[in-house]
Write an enzyme that holds these catalytic residues in place. Structure first.
Site, short mmCIF file in Angstrom:
data_model
loop_
_atom_site.label_atom_id
_atom_site.label_comp_id
_atom_site.label_asym_id
_atom_site.label_seq_id
_atom_site.Cartn_x
_atom_site.Cartn_y
_atom_site.Cartn_z
N TYR A 1 -3.36 -0.16 9.99
CA TYR A 1 -3.19 -0.52 8.58
C TYR A 1 -1.79 -0.17 8.10
CZ TYR A 1 -4.44 -0.62 3.57
OH TYR A 1 -4.51 -0.89 2.22
N SER B 1 0.84 -1.20 0.00
CA SER B 1 0.00 0.00 0.00
C SER B 1 0.87 1.25 0.00
CB SER B 1 -0.87 -0.01 1.27
OG SER B 1 -1.39 1.27 1.55
P1 NAP Z 1 -11.93 -5.03 -0.63
O1 NAP Z 1 -12.68 -4.56 -1.82
O2 NAP Z 1 -12.38 -4.67 0.73
O3 NAP Z 1 -11.77 -6.65 -0.73
C1 NAP Z 1 -11.11 -7.31 0.29
C2 NAP Z 1 -11.21 -8.78 0.03
O4 NAP Z 1 -10.55 -9.50 1.08
C3 NAP Z 1 -12.64 -9.29 -0.01
O5 NAP Z 1 -12.74 -10.33 -0.98
C4 NAP Z 1 -12.82 -9.92 1.38
O6 NAP Z 1 -13.81 -10.90 1.30
C5 NAP Z 1 -11.43 -10.48 1.62
N1 NAP Z 1 -11.08 -10.70 3.03
C6 NAP Z 1 -11.01 -9.77 4.02
N2 NAP Z 1 -10.62 -10.36 5.17
C7 NAP Z 1 -10.45 -11.69 4.90
C8 NAP Z 1 -10.05 -12.82 5.68
N3 NAP Z 1 -9.79 -12.72 6.98
N4 NAP Z 1 -9.97 -14.02 5.07
C9 NAP Z 1 -10.25 -14.14 3.76
N5 NAP Z 1 -10.63 -13.12 2.95
C10 NAP Z 1 -10.72 -11.90 3.54
O7 NAP Z 1 -10.43 -4.53 -0.75
P2 NAP Z 1 -9.59 -4.03 -2.01
O8 NAP Z 1 -9.70 -2.57 -2.13
O9 NAP Z 1 -9.89 -4.91 -3.19
O10 NAP Z 1 -8.12 -4.34 -1.47
C11 NAP Z 1 -7.50 -5.58 -1.69
C12 NAP Z 1 -6.12 -5.47 -1.09
O11 NAP Z 1 -5.46 -4.32 -1.64
C13 NAP Z 1 -6.12 -5.27 0.42
O12 NAP Z 1 -5.01 -5.92 0.97
C14 NAP Z 1 -5.95 -3.75 0.56
O13 NAP Z 1 -5.36 -3.41 1.80
C15 NAP Z 1 -5.02 -3.47 -0.57
N6 NAP Z 1 -5.01 -2.10 -1.06
C16 NAP Z 1 -6.17 -1.50 -1.44
C17 NAP Z 1 -6.09 -0.21 -1.97
C18 NAP Z 1 -7.30 0.55 -2.41
O14 NAP Z 1 -7.19 1.79 -2.60
N7 NAP Z 1 -8.46 -0.09 -2.60
C19 NAP Z 1 -4.86 0.42 -2.11
C20 NAP Z 1 -3.72 -0.23 -1.66
C21 NAP Z 1 -3.80 -1.50 -1.16
P3 NAP Z 1 -14.72 -11.33 2.59
O15 NAP Z 1 -15.06 -10.06 3.32
O16 NAP Z 1 -15.88 -12.04 2.02
O17 NAP Z 1 -13.85 -12.22 3.38
C1 GCO Z 2 -7.01 5.20 3.34
C2 GCO Z 2 -7.11 4.28 2.16
C3 GCO Z 2 -5.73 3.78 1.77
C4 GCO Z 2 -5.85 2.89 0.58
C5 GCO Z 2 -4.55 2.33 0.17
C6 GCO Z 2 -3.63 3.37 -0.35
O1 GCO Z 2 -7.93 5.19 4.17
O2 GCO Z 2 -6.01 5.93 3.40
O3 GCO Z 2 -7.98 3.20 2.42
O4 GCO Z 2 -5.14 3.12 2.83
O5 GCO Z 2 -6.70 1.82 0.84
O6 GCO Z 2 -3.98 1.51 1.10
O7 GCO Z 2 -2.52 2.73 -0.93
#
Ligand code: NAP
Ligand code: GCO
Length: 266
Positions: free
Chosen positions: A160, A147
């Site tokens: 986080y 992230s």
């Molecule tokens: P999301 O839409 O909230 O999806 C998260 C996924 O993880 C869902 O499929 C959820 O399904 C699953 N999950 C959560 N806890 C779990 C557990 N204990 N066991 C198994 N599955 C679990 O998140 P996203 O935005 O796609 O993010 C995916 C990854 O990218 C995360 O690691 C997040 O921190 C990272 N990330 C996101 C962003 C962003 O801006 N969106 C940026 C940087 C990094 P269930 O709830 O059904 O289990």
């Molecule tokens: C926040 C956001 C970020 C993104 C991501 C950025 O609240 O700042 O959720 O943490 O999810 O991780 O890279």
């Protein structure tokens, strides 16, 4: 060297955790398009049912598992089942993750622990479960979804940021400890991506205006837009393919330039 062919995932088995929707689903879709067999997991049967329908609509024969990645026995069982039915896991994407946006002094210890458990402890557990098979097979790819918060902090995301900072170093350590077995472990650091996880930061306000955070991110991103899960497909394929066989311990930021940019003058 067949450069284009080096991006193929033909015949590979890919496990993408938390790929019921969001970033994980997009990465799994990209891997399937490049020839990989897909396994994924989530916790909720409702999400699983919707995900299986979504994969079918895309013509992807994904294997879905209800598995909480924080539970070692469930993880071991899921990996054993994948190895039995699809084969050794060639590619692992530790994508499952949550965030809790609470000021640190108001955050309960249990809430902090839950974020660390899912975002940091679980990638350890799932990586530990697949590495023996990768060693036996003579190769493997582990991609940890880090992230911006692997590098930067901000208010309300202490747990986080701590988890994602730790995940960056776990990535480097797996690369260091298992590189000799031809296992490459790298990270992807997405910028701000439009998924359910960030939906609260993009909500239209009661007066119809954009969320202040939405405007803030636009001002901090040289490309002046939120990322989409599709923006991560190419980088994820690169790090899962033979094209990156000498890339190890690297965090590839896919952030539209946020980390390079001081921000637009107000
Ligand atoms: P999301 O839409 O909230 O999806 C998260 C996924 O993880 C869902 O499929 C959820 O399904 C699953 N999950 C959560 N806890 C779990 C557990 N204990 N066991 C198994 N599955 C679990 O998140 P996203 O935005 O796609 O993010 C995916 C990854 O990218 C995360 O690691 C997040 O921190 C990272 N990330 C996101 C962003 C962003 O801006 N969106 C940026 C940087 C990094 P269930 O709830 O059904 O289990
Ligand atoms: C926040 C956001 C970020 C993104 C991501 C950025 O609240 O700042 O959720 O943490 O999810 O991780 O890279």
């Amino acid at each position: 060297m067949d450069v284009l062919g080096s991006f193929s995932l033909e015949g590979k088995v890919a496990l993408v955790t938390g790929a019921a929707y969001g970033i994980g689903f997009a990465i799994a879709e990209a891997y399937a398009a490049c020839g990989a067999k897909i396994a994924f997991n989530c916790r909720s049967q409702e999400h699983m049912d919707k995900a299986m329908e979504a994969y079918r609509e895309k013509g992807i024969d994904a294997r879905g598992f209800i598995c909480d990645v924080t539970k070692e026995d469930e993880v071991q069982q899921m990996v054993a089942e994948i190895e039995k039915t699809l084969g050794t896991v060639d590619i692992l994407v530790n994508n499952a993750g949550i965030i809790k946006r609470i000021p640190m002094t108001e955050m309960k210890a249990e809430e902090f622990r839950q974020v660390i458990d899912i975002d940091l402890n679980a990638p350890f557990l799932v990586s530990k479960a697949v590495i023996p098979g990768m060693i036996a097979k003579g190769h493997g790819k582990i991609i940890n979804i880090c992230s911006m918060m692997s590098e930067l902090g901000r208010e309300t995301v202490s747990a986080y940021a701590a988890a994602k900072g730790g995940l960056k170093m776990l990535t480097k350590n797996i690369a260091s400890e298992y590189g000799a077995y031809n296992i490459q472990c790298n990270g992807i650091g997405p910028g701000y991506i439009a998924t359910p996880q960030t939906a609260p930061l993009r909500e239209i306000q009661p007066d119809g205006s954009h969320h202040p955070f939405d405007q803030f991110i636009i001002s901090k991103t040289p490309q002046a837009r939120w990322g989409t899960p599709e923006d991560l497909m190419g980088p994820a394929v690169f790090l899962a393919s033979d094209a990156s066989n000498f890339v190890n311990g690297h965090i590839l930021y896919v952030d539209g330039g946020i980390l390079a940019y001081i921000g637009k003058q107000p």
